[in-house]
Each structure stands twice: as structure tokens, then as C-alpha cells.
Design a protein around this motif. Structure first.
Motif, PDB file in Angstrom:
ATOM      1  N   ARG A   1       0.821  -1.210   0.000  1.00  0.00           N
ATOM      2  CA  ARG A   1       0.000   0.000   0.000  1.00  0.00           C
ATOM      3  C   ARG A   1       0.854   1.259   0.000  1.00  0.00           C
ATOM      4  O   ARG A   1       0.512   2.248  -0.650  1.00  0.00           O
ATOM      5  N   ILE A   2       1.954   1.240   0.737  1.00  0.00           N
ATOM      6  CA  ILE A   2       2.876   2.381   0.686  1.00  0.00           C
ATOM      7  C   ILE A   2       3.380   2.572  -0.737  1.00  0.00           C
ATOM      8  O   ILE A   2       3.407   3.691  -1.278  1.00  0.00           O
ATOM      9  N   LYS A   3       3.774   1.473  -1.374  1.00  0.00           N
ATOM     10  CA  LYS A   3       4.257   1.537  -2.754  1.00  0.00           C
ATOM     11  C   LYS A   3       3.176   2.065  -3.682  1.00  0.00           C
ATOM     12  O   LYS A   3       3.452   2.847  -4.600  1.00  0.00           O
ATOM     13  N   ARG A   4       1.931   1.663  -3.443  1.00  0.00           N
ATOM     14  CA  ARG A   4       0.827   2.155  -4.275  1.00  0.00           C
ATOM     15  C   ARG A   4       0.703   3.669  -4.156  1.00  0.00           C
ATOM     16  O   ARG A   4       0.505   4.369  -5.156  1.00  0.00           O
ATOM     17  N   GLY A   5       0.792   4.186  -2.938  1.00  0.00           N
ATOM     18  CA  GLY A   5       0.711   5.633  -2.749  1.00  0.00           C
ATOM     19  C   GLY A   5       1.827   6.368  -3.458  1.00  0.00           C
ATOM     20  O   GLY A   5       1.614   7.429  -4.066  1.00  0.00           O
ATOM     21  N   ILE A   6       3.039   5.811  -3.395  1.00  0.00           N
ATOM     22  CA  ILE A   6       4.185   6.415  -4.087  1.00  0.00           C
ATOM     23  C   ILE A   6       3.974   6.389  -5.594  1.00  0.00           C
ATOM     24  O   ILE A   6       4.035   7.416  -6.281  1.00  0.00           O
ATOM     25  N   SER A   7       3.732   5.204  -6.115  1.00  0.00           N
ATOM     26  CA  SER A   7       3.744   4.991  -7.563  1.00  0.00           C
ATOM     27  C   SER A   7       2.583   5.673  -8.266  1.00  0.00           C
ATOM     28  O   SER A   7       2.743   6.211  -9.363  1.00  0.00           O
ATOM     29  N   THR A   8       1.406   5.648  -7.646  1.00  0.00           N
ATOM     30  CA  THR A   8       0.243   6.249  -8.294  1.00  0.00           C
ATOM     31  C   THR A   8       0.445   7.747  -8.464  1.00  0.00           C
ATOM     32  O   THR A   8       0.120   8.315  -9.509  1.00  0.00           O
ATOM     33  N   LEU A   9       0.986   8.407  -7.443  1.00  0.00           N
ATOM     34  CA  LEU A   9       1.225   9.845  -7.536  1.00  0.00           C
ATOM     35  C   LEU A   9       2.355  10.159  -8.518  1.00  0.00           C
ATOM     36  O   LEU A   9       2.246  11.086  -9.328  1.00  0.00           O
ATOM     37  N   ILE A  10       3.430   9.376  -8.478  1.00  0.00           N
ATOM     38  CA  ILE A  10       4.550   9.653  -9.384  1.00  0.00           C
ATOM     39  C   ILE A  10       4.153   9.366 -10.827  1.00  0.00           C
ATOM     40  O   ILE A  10       4.542  10.115 -11.741  1.00  0.00           O
ATOM     41  N   ASN A  11       3.366   8.320 -11.061  1.00  0.00           N
ATOM     42  CA  ASN A  11       2.861   8.085 -12.424  1.00  0.00           C
ATOM     43  C   ASN A  11       2.068   9.291 -12.919  1.00  0.00           C
ATOM     44  O   ASN A  11       2.222   9.731 -14.063  1.00  0.00           O
ATOM     45  N   GLN A  12       1.207   9.821 -12.045  1.00  0.00           N
ATOM     46  CA  GLN A  12       0.422  10.996 -12.440  1.00  0.00           C
ATOM     47  C   GLN A  12       1.331  12.181 -12.750  1.00  0.00           C
ATOM     48  O   GLN A  12       1.150  12.881 -13.754  1.00  0.00           O
TER      49      GLN A  12
END
Length: 743
Positions: free
Chosen positions: A411-422
Motif C-alpha cells: 500500500r505504501i508503494k501504491r501511494g508512491i507509484s500512483t502519484l509519481i505516475n500521475q
């Protein structure tokens, strides 16, 4: 019995091949697309009744042999012949399988890619019909355009009534275009996994009365699947250390260590080469995988759109997922109705490659639409004239993704990656694309240290973002003390990492001591608890809140408690449960991880716990543990270090929910923590001048004083090296109360 043998062999000897595309058009037109399965198992639908109806009778076979009835355009013998021919071309590699393929190409080369097909013969035909009409393939199934490739990412088999037909089409394309069509292994093509599904049943039905022929055919299929490559790499001669990977699974799925593949990519333009496991080159200068395109099994069903999705980065590589199987199962369970394939086009460099989805709604068959053209590496909407980009900002991390506290890490990775992808899709930060390289440490100290060393030595990364866990951070704390590694916002509240001399750490969250003090205040003040038991992990993670709880209880004149430690590797909590039962506490505090807490609760039993107050720190509050408690009718008061992700009206939380909604992802406390901290990191990048250094990042966060950021107030505390000390009580799913921890 003898008669049966003769008839069946007449059927196999006098087989008619699928000679041209026109034949395929006629044949597909005779097949109903959606067939009702004999069961309701979406993972393995059974079409045995339908296949039994397709099998020609003895009379049909004799009449076809005597030319009294038209021969079918397809049968299983044609497939056997194609399989034998293709296996013969792979004999040298079969002896050394597994292997991977490299294509060294030039700008303008185009790769048409199919994700999981799962026997979607009708959809594949419509895709090929598009290329036929565009004159990219001719009536002989030959690709007519130079530098054009067809790639199948695996899992072309099973879950459909037309598995053999799908295989036949792919084999025909491979035979007619040996240097331009590649079929990669998926899960169903690996280690005879297909024998558990529909392809095995189809073979048994069509060859039921000829055991020897059936066995030979099964062996041939197994041999062919074994001959397929594990992955395909694309590189350009001027970009030998920047490659694209195509494969069914992620980079850690296969046997190959990409760190050993350096010289494999130094080939001439137009070269197609293979490397086996035994032949890997040992190199200190490994290639960089700029992007990876994976099969659709790695998509989350909730985010299936028209077939192509941008995923979390895979060990630093921009990751895309592709699905191409609008079969009845995927229509019913995933609402997926698209004929879909992707087109990858090489630019002047690998960083300028583009990807585009072609898709058609099969419910109206109104023609193929095209998605925007995306830059393969950044995910940004672009066009064919991609300009030179600025250098990439690269950040690394290590966290549990498969074992230990993996739920939190994911879940931490999801928060990082989703924002950086955006952010990358919006153009990055001042023109710089952000690249994340996150390794799995399984919540093990040795793996965490190894990951950090790889990040330092191979990727030249000196700053970590949101590494998860106290014991794992402790494993490489000497690198932090020596100035070799800087850590931003570690996901730990251990006081050990909040010392003023640890200049290389910036903490976001309140400490475990803050959480423990808040919880004790609540238990004593609201419930008048006088007798406690503390179940804690015997390391930096558990000792911090334990010591804070002891201190506050002493201040309140309470001395009746029992401490129950456990070690991280422990799995049997019988003795710990007996200690707690004997102590008869009014409340039990959990300074432990979820798996250990669950086992203790099982040993304690519901009757022991139902009348006691239970409380725990934020690290414990993962969804799996919540469900475990709910199923047993238990409630735990959790402390939290972020606002309520579902109801908070803070600007940053509203932005988080909007982004999660856009990606069809659930709200979660750990994803929110990853999002908030990544947002702060991006804010720092926006305000700093190149080159970005660890010293500049540390200086930026140390300078914050009553800084208002999207509803948060941040002040750097040099004694604790943190930005906030806020704690929330999770009274219920909707009701959270903010608590100002006493310092």
C-alpha cells in the motif's frame, strides 16, 4: 477396436491446412463466439459438451475421405504438423531452455503486442483482419512491412472454447514469419501448467479413442511450450544500456539475472539473438530496463479499462499491463468487451519510444479506435515528435512486498507509484521524469541491507523514500550515519531513528512513543484502566512504544502491568497467551505486527478477549488484521498518523481520494501515508535547483516552520528530526479524533 483405429488415422492423414487468410475468414464465420460452459468456474470454464459436438463422427470422417462431404478447414493434425516444424527450428535452444531473445532494431521499428488471449480466437481474428485491411499482412499471413513485429505475451491458452483454434492461428503466423513473430511463455505455457485447464480437455476429447496419438500430441505441445522464450528485449545500437522488456510476468519472475546480460545487447541493427541461462555474461555494467510491458494477469480486475494500463514501476522500469481476451468469462466477470492490442514504436532513442492501444468494442464492432500516444517511459501523452527530455530524477526504496508486513509495503508503494505516475504523465518536475526503484526485502534485515547496497552501487542512488520497517532500517543505519544514504520519511515510529545526531533522516509520522502515550491517556482517562498487558516485538519497533507506555503509566501512579515479548521469527505464541491469561489484565496493548497479533489472539481465544479493551499502534492497522478482528467480533482502538482517508476534508486527502478514484483504487491509511510523503518529496523537487542532492533535500525539510501544505501544518523538530507529531484515534470507521501528543 481395429475399425476405430483405421478411421481415426484416415482423419489425421487426410487433413486440410489453414492455407490463407481467406480460409480463416470463412472458418471463423462458422463458429459461434460465445458458448455456454458446463460449469460456473471463471478461472477454468469447461466446454467439454461443446467440444464433443464438434468432433466428427466416424461416418463424417469416411465421407470426407471419399470426397462425399467437404473436409474441414481446421483439425488437430494441422496443429501437430506446425508444432513439429517450429520445434525443429528451436532444437539448439531446447537443450538449454530457458532462454530470452534480444532484438536490436532501429528508430521507426514497430511492435504489435497482444496480452493474455486465453483462447479469444474471434477477437484475434478481428485484430488480424485490421492488419489485413491495412495491407500489413497478406493473404498468406506474411507481414509485408519492414521492421514490423508481432509479439504474444503468453497465456494464449485456456479459459475459452477455442483454445486449439487460437493456437493454430499463432503457429501459422510464426511459421510464415519466423523472424518477425514471437510467442513468449506465460503462466499457462510454463511447466505444463496448461494440463490443468481446457487445452488438456480439448486434446482428450478430440483424441479420446487413440491413446498413443493423444500422448504424442501432448508431448509435442509440452515441448513446443518449453521452446518458447521467457522474455524478449528490444534495444537500439546507440542505446545498449537502455532496453525495453516484453514478458508475461514481472522482472523477478524468471530465472534470468538481468545484471548479467550486458554484452547480450551489443549487437548490430537488425540482429535477433537468444541467450540461455548457461550462457549468461557476467558483467559489472548491466543494462537499464527503461520499460516493461507485461501480460494482463498482473492487472487488478478493478482497473481493466480498454486493455492497456500503466502500473507501478517494476524495479525502476516503467510498467504497462496489456490484456487482449474479451471472452465470455472476461465479459461477465470483468466487464471487458474490447478487441485490444498495443503498438510500440521506437523513437530516436529508447526514451522516446511510444505506445498506443488499438481497441474495438465487440458489442458493436464499429471499428478500431486509438488511445492517445503515450511516451513508453514517462507515460505522458505525447506525439511522434518527442523532444529530448531532461535528466531523470531517481529515488529508491526497500520494503516488504511479499512477506512480513507485505500488506503495508504494497500500500505504501501504491501511494508512491500512483502519484509519481500521475506527475510523470503531467510532464514530470520542471521537465524531469521521476523514476522509482523499489525492492522487496520481505521484512528481513539482510535483504534490506543487500537492496540498499544494490541501489547505491548499481543505480548510484543515495536517497531512499519511505522504506518500511524498524528492524530493516536498523540494518543499514551505519550507512545513514556515515552520510552514504539519506532516508526521507521512513515508515517507522521507533524513537531510535529520531535522534538529533541522525542528520541523514527526515521523519514524517509521529513516533510510536507518541502513539503509545495517546493510547494510554485514552485508556486511563476514558476507561479507567488500571491493569495492562503489553504484547510487543522485541526490537526497535516494539521497544519504543513499550518504554513510552511504561513512563506515562509511572507518571500516573500505575505499576500493574505485564510485558510479553516475542521475536520476529516466532510462530508459536502458546506461552505468551498463558502469561496474559494468568495476568488477567483490563486492557491489552499490541506493539506487534499483524501476523504475530493474529496468532496470539487465536491462542488467547475470544472468551478471554471479549471483555477486555484492546489497542494497537498504526503499524498494526492493516486491512487483513481488521478483517481478522471483525470476523471474530473484536474491536481494537488504533492510533493513526494520518487523517481519515475516507472522510477527512483536508485538501491533500481530497486530492488523494480523487487520484485513487481515477485509478479505481481503494482508500487506505498506508497508501495515504505514501501519497502524503511522496507529495512532500515532489514539492521539495519543485522548489530546489539542479542538481538535486541529499544535502539540498535535507536542508529544504529542515527549513520548514509552520509550513502550511494542503491542510497540513509542518514544523521541523531538530531534536526528533520529524515534521509532525499528530496522532488520530480511530474510534470507528467514520469517526476519528485528533489527539495532540504531549512532548
Amino acid at each position: 477396436m481395429k475399425t476405430t483405429f483405421i478411421i481415426i488415422n484416415i482423419f489425421f492423414i487426410h487433413a486440410v491446412a489453414l492455407e490463407n487468410f481467406t480460409d480463416l475468414q470463412h472458418y471463423i464465420a462458422t463458429l459461434p463466439e460465445n458458448i455456454k460452459s458446463d460449469n460456473h468456474d471463471w478461472s477454468d470454464p469447461n466446454y467439454s459438451t461443446f467440444h464433443a459436438q464438434l468432433k466428427p463422427s466416424w461416418t463424417d470422417t469416411i465421407m470426407q475421405f471419399l470426397h462425399l462431404k467437404k473436409k474441414p478447414l481446421w483439425n488437430i493434425r494441422n496443429i501437430k504438423k506446425l508444432l513439429d516444424e517450429l520445434i525443429a527450428t528451436r532444437k539448439p535452444l531446447l537443450e538449454k531452455a530457458p532462454y530470452v531473445i534480444n532484438i536490436t532494431s532501429k528508430p521507426g521499428a514497430q511492435f504489435v503486442i497482444w496480452g493474455d488471449l486465453f483462447g479469444a480466437a474471434h477477437s484475434l481474428f478481428r485484430d488480424l483482419e485490421y492488419f489485413y485491411e491495412q495491407k500489413i499482412i497478406d493473404d498468406n499471413f506474411s507481414i509485408t512491412k519492414p521492421n514490423y513485429y508481432f509479439i504474444f505475451l503468453g497465456d494464449a491458452m485456456d479459459r475459452s472454447p477455442y483454445v486449439l483454434e487460437t493456437l493454430h492461428i499463432i503457429l501459422t503466423l510464426m511459421q510464415r514469419n519466423p523472424d518477425n513473430v514471437f510467442y513468449l511463455k506465460g503462466k499457462h505455457e510454463t511447466n505444463d501448467y496448461w494440463k490443468n485447464f481446457g487445452l488438456k480437455r480439448e486434446i482428450e476429447i478430440f483424441l479420446k479413442t487413440n491413446f498413443q496419438e493423444k500422448k504424442r500430441f501432448e508431448n509435442t505441445v509440452s515441448l513446443f511450450f518449453k521452446s518458447l522464450p521467457e522474455a524478449l528485449y528490444i534495444n537500439q545500437k546507440d542505446s545498449t544500456h537502455n532496453v525495453i522488456r516484453l514478458s508475461h510476468g514481472p522482472r523477478n519472475d524468471y530465472t534470468f539475472n538481468e545484471m548479467y546480460l550486458d554484452n547480450f545487447f551489443t549487437k548490430n541493427i537488425g540482429t535477433i539473438d537468444a541467450i540461455t541461462l548457461q550462457d549468461q555474461y557476467k558483467s559489472l555494467n548491466p543494462p537499464e530496463v527503461a520499460a516493461i510491458i507485461k501480460g494482463g494477469e498482473h492487472m487488478k480486475p478493478a482497473i481493466i479499462t480498454n486493455g492497456l494500463d500503466l502500473l507501478e514501476p517494476d524495479q525502476g522500469a516503467t510498467a504497462w499491463s496489456l490484456i487482449s481476451c474479451p471472452t465470455q468469462i472476461y465479459q461477465e466477470f470483468f466487464d471487458f468487451y474490447a478487441d485490444a492490442f498495443a503498438q510500440l514504436k521506437l523513437g530516436a532513442t529508447i526514451d522516446q519510444a511510444t505506445i498506443q492501444l488499438f481497441y474495438q468494442d465487440l458489442r458493436n464492432k464499429a471499428g478500431f479506435k486509438q488511445s492517445p500516444v503515450y511516451n513508453l517511459v514517462s507515460g505522458q501523452i505525447t506525439d511522434a515528435n518527442v523532444t529530448e527530455s531532461k535528466p531523470t530524477y531517481t529515488i529508491g526504496s526497500t520494503m516488504a512486498l511479499t512477506k512480513g508486513v507485505f500488506f503495508m509495503g504494497q500500500r505504501i508503494k501504491r501511494g508512491i507509484s500512483t502519484l509519481i505516475n500521475q506527475q510523470n504523465q503531467l510532464g514530470g518536475i520542471n521537465g524531469h521524469i521521476i523514476k522509482t526503484i523499489i525492492f522487496d526485502d520481505e521484512y528481513e534485515r539482510s535483504l534490506a541491507l543487500k537492496n540498499v547496497e544494490i541501489l547505491r552501487n548499481r543505480y548510484k542512488i543515495d536517497t531512499l523514500l519511505l522504506p518500511v520497517g524498524s528492524p530493516t532500517l536498523e540494518a543499514y543505519i551505519d550507512l545513514v550515519k556515515s552520510g552514504k544514504i539519506t532516508v526521507l520519511f521512513p515508515v517507522t515510529g521507533a524513537p531510535y531513528f529520531r535522534k538529533p545526531e541522525l542528520k541523514g533522516i527526515i521523519n514524517w509520522r509521529a513516533s510510536y512513543a507518541d502513539e503509545a502515550r495517546a493510547l494510554i491517556e485514552h485508556m486511563v482517562g476514558r476507561y479507567a484502566v488500571k491493569k495492562f498487558a503489553f504484547f510487543y516485538q522485541n526490537d526497535a519497533y516494539g521497544l519504543g512504544p513499550l518504554e513510552a507506555a511504561h513512563t506515562l503509566l509511572k507518571e500516573k501512579g500505575i505499576t500493574d502491568w505485564v510485558d510479553v515479548p516475542y521475536n520476529r521469527a516466532e510462530t508459536d505464541f502458546t506461552s505468551e497467551a498463558e502469561i496474559i491469561k494468568k495476568a488477567q489484565p483490563d486492557a491489552i496493548g499490541f506493539f506487534s505486527i499483524a501476523s504475530a497479533s493474529e496468532e496470539l489472539i487465536r491462542n488467547l481465544g475470544i472468551d478471554t478477549l471479549i471483555t477486555r479493551k484492546l489497542f494497537g499502534i498504526s503499524f498494526l492497522a492493516e486491512n487483513t488484521f481488521r478483517k481478522f478482528l471483525k470476523d471474530r467480533g473484536l474491536e481494537v482502538l488504533f492510533a493513526q498518523v494520518v487523517p481519515n482517508p475516507k472522510t477527512s476534508d483536508l485538501q491533500i486527502v481530497q486530492e488523494f481520494r480523487t487520484l485513487m478514484d481515477e485509478n479505481n483504487l481503494p482508500y487506505d491509511i498506508f497508501a495515504l501515508e505514501g501519497y502524503i510523503c511522496t507529495s512532500l518529496y515532489l514539492e521539495a523537487l519543485k522548489n530546489l535547483k539542479d542538481p538535486i542532492t541529499p544535502e539540498k533535500l535535507i536542508g529544504y525539510f529542515e527549513s520548514l516552520n509552520k509550513f502550511q501544505y494542503k491542510g497540513l501544518e509542518l514544523t521541523f523538530n531538530p531534536e526528533r528530526r520529524d515534521l509532525t507529531q499528530d496522532v488520530w484515534f480511530e474510534i470507528s470507521d467514520a469517526l476519528w479524533t485528533k489527539y495532540s501528543a504531549t512532548k
